[in-house]
Design a protein around this motif. Structure first.
Motif, PDB file in Angstrom:
ATOM      1  N   VAL A  39     -18.531  35.278 -45.053  1.00  0.00           N
ATOM      2  CA  VAL A  39     -17.141  35.211 -45.506  1.00  0.00           C
ATOM      3  C   VAL A  39     -16.948  33.910 -46.292  1.00  0.00           C
ATOM      4  CG1 VAL A  39     -16.238  36.643 -43.629  1.00  0.00           C
ATOM      5  CG2 VAL A  39     -16.292  34.187 -43.353  1.00  0.00           C
ATOM      6  N   TYR A  40     -15.790  33.805 -46.918  1.00  0.00           N
ATOM      7  CA  TYR A  40     -15.522  32.660 -47.776  1.00  0.00           C
ATOM      8  C   TYR A  40     -14.169  32.046 -47.438  1.00  0.00           C
ATOM      9  CZ  TYR A  40     -19.251  34.876 -50.381  1.00  0.00           C
ATOM     10  OH  TYR A  40     -20.440  35.445 -50.715  1.00  0.00           O
ATOM     11  N   THR A  41     -14.076  30.730 -47.602  1.00  0.00           N
ATOM     12  CA  THR A  41     -12.781  30.088 -47.422  1.00  0.00           C
ATOM     13  C   THR A  41     -11.872  30.540 -48.561  1.00  0.00           C
ATOM     14  OG1 THR A  41     -13.518  28.128 -48.648  1.00  0.00           O
ATOM     15  CG2 THR A  41     -13.708  28.048 -46.236  1.00  0.00           C
ATOM     16  N   GLN A  42     -10.619  30.817 -48.226  1.00  0.00           N
ATOM     17  CA  GLN A  42      -9.645  31.274 -49.219  1.00  0.00           C
ATOM     18  C   GLN A  42      -8.769  30.139 -49.728  1.00  0.00           C
ATOM     19  OE1 GLN A  42      -9.610  34.949 -50.104  1.00  0.00           O
ATOM     20  NE2 GLN A  42     -11.582  34.215 -49.348  1.00  0.00           N
ATOM     21  N   VAL A  43      -8.879  29.001 -49.079  1.00  0.00           N
ATOM     22  CA  VAL A  43      -8.147  27.797 -49.454  1.00  0.00           C
ATOM     23  C   VAL A  43      -9.064  26.602 -49.215  1.00  0.00           C
ATOM     24  CG1 VAL A  43      -5.871  28.758 -48.874  1.00  0.00           C
ATOM     25  CG2 VAL A  43      -7.159  27.517 -47.129  1.00  0.00           C
ATOM     26  N   THR A  44      -8.697  25.469 -49.779  1.00  0.00           N
ATOM     27  CA  THR A  44      -9.425  24.234 -49.506  1.00  0.00           C
ATOM     28  C   THR A  44      -8.979  23.718 -48.143  1.00  0.00           C
ATOM     29  OG1 THR A  44      -9.575  23.758 -51.855  1.00  0.00           O
ATOM     30  CG2 THR A  44      -9.850  21.892 -50.357  1.00  0.00           C
ATOM     31  N   MET A  45      -9.921  23.203 -47.366  1.00  0.00           N
ATOM     32  CA  MET A  45      -9.631  22.664 -46.035  1.00  0.00           C
ATOM     33  C   MET A  45     -10.247  21.266 -45.919  1.00  0.00           C
ATOM     34  SD  MET A  45     -10.759  25.822 -43.626  1.00  0.00           S
ATOM     35  CE  MET A  45     -10.457  27.497 -44.082  1.00  0.00           C
ATOM     36  N   TRP A  46      -9.770  20.514 -44.938  1.00  0.00           N
ATOM     37  CA  TRP A  46     -10.341  19.197 -44.650  1.00  0.00           C
ATOM     38  C   TRP A  46     -10.680  19.140 -43.173  1.00  0.00           C
ATOM     39  CZ3 TRP A  46      -6.851  20.206 -48.317  1.00  0.00           C
ATOM     40  CH2 TRP A  46      -7.048  19.638 -49.577  1.00  0.00           C
ATOM     41  N   GLU A  47     -11.933  18.765 -42.898  1.00  0.00           N
ATOM     42  CA  GLU A  47     -12.335  18.630 -41.493  1.00  0.00           C
ATOM     43  C   GLU A  47     -12.616  17.171 -41.184  1.00  0.00           C
ATOM     44  OE1 GLU A  47     -15.456  17.884 -39.875  1.00  0.00           O
ATOM     45  OE2 GLU A  47     -16.651  17.646 -41.674  1.00  0.00           O
TER      46      GLU A  47
END
Length: 194
Positions: A39-47
């Motif tokens: 699957v793919y991220t649909q938005v940018t995220m910050w961890e």
């Protein structure tokens, strides 16, 4: 007290204690069929330190939109996944439901998808903004492009995306308001953008 009675009392205490303790934990949630495998991220995220908050803070390491991931498990409190580029490194998307106002299945559907986001539907300027977003907002960017670049604002402060002001959190203490006019970014913290 006879030995068998002591054992029965201890067993009863253990069962009651286990039942009470399990009520405080999290329950497993089935991973939706369309989110199994690649699957793919649909938005940018910050961890940060292996965690992402559903409040959507923008601190730590950036995980760009369309990053290939695998969802490992879901519970009522978190979605555990790993990036294809870093197998074995687990990241937890923590669902703080009083802020996200949704369950983890809905949170997963919002943040992950079986297909990559088609960035070609955005203008060249918006594509550059999405790829290079670093906390600097720009006038003229559409709401949809901002969602992909920055992620969703937390529903407790922005209950609907129809609002003309969205509140984002930089961290637990710092918030930023992004203003829109005619579906495009115009202001940042009340100040006009160029």
């Amino acid at each position: 007290m006879k030995r068998w009675m002591k054992q029965a009392v201890l067993l009863a205490i253990a069962v009651i204690g286990a039942a009470s303790f399990s009520g405080c934990g999290t329950s497993s949630v089935a991973i939706p069929q369309n989110l199994t495998g690649k699957v793919y991220t649909q938005v940018t995220m910050w961890e940060e330190k292996g965690k992402i908050s559903s409040v959507n803070y923008s601190i730590g390491r950036k995980i760009p939109v369309n990053t290939e991931v695998k969802i490992l498990s879901m519970s009522s409190k978190e979605i555990v996944f790993e990036e294809a580029a870093y197998p074995g490194v687990k990241i937890s998307l923590i669902n703080i439901e009083k802020y996200s106002q949704m369950g983890t299945a809905e949170l997963a559907a919002q943040n992950f998808g079986a297909e990559k986001v088609d960035l070609s539907k955005f203008t060249k300027d918006e594509q550059t903004f999405i790829k290079n977003f670093n906390g600097v907002y720009k006038a003229g960017i559409t709401k949809e492009a901002l969602l992909v670049a920055r992620g969703y604002p937390s529903k407790h402060a922005t209950p609907t995306l129809q609002y003309d002001t969205w509140k984002y959190w930089r961290n637990k203490w710092v918030t930023k308001n992004v203003g829109f006019e005619n579906n495009k970014v115009t202001t940042f913290n009340g100040e006009p953008l160029k």
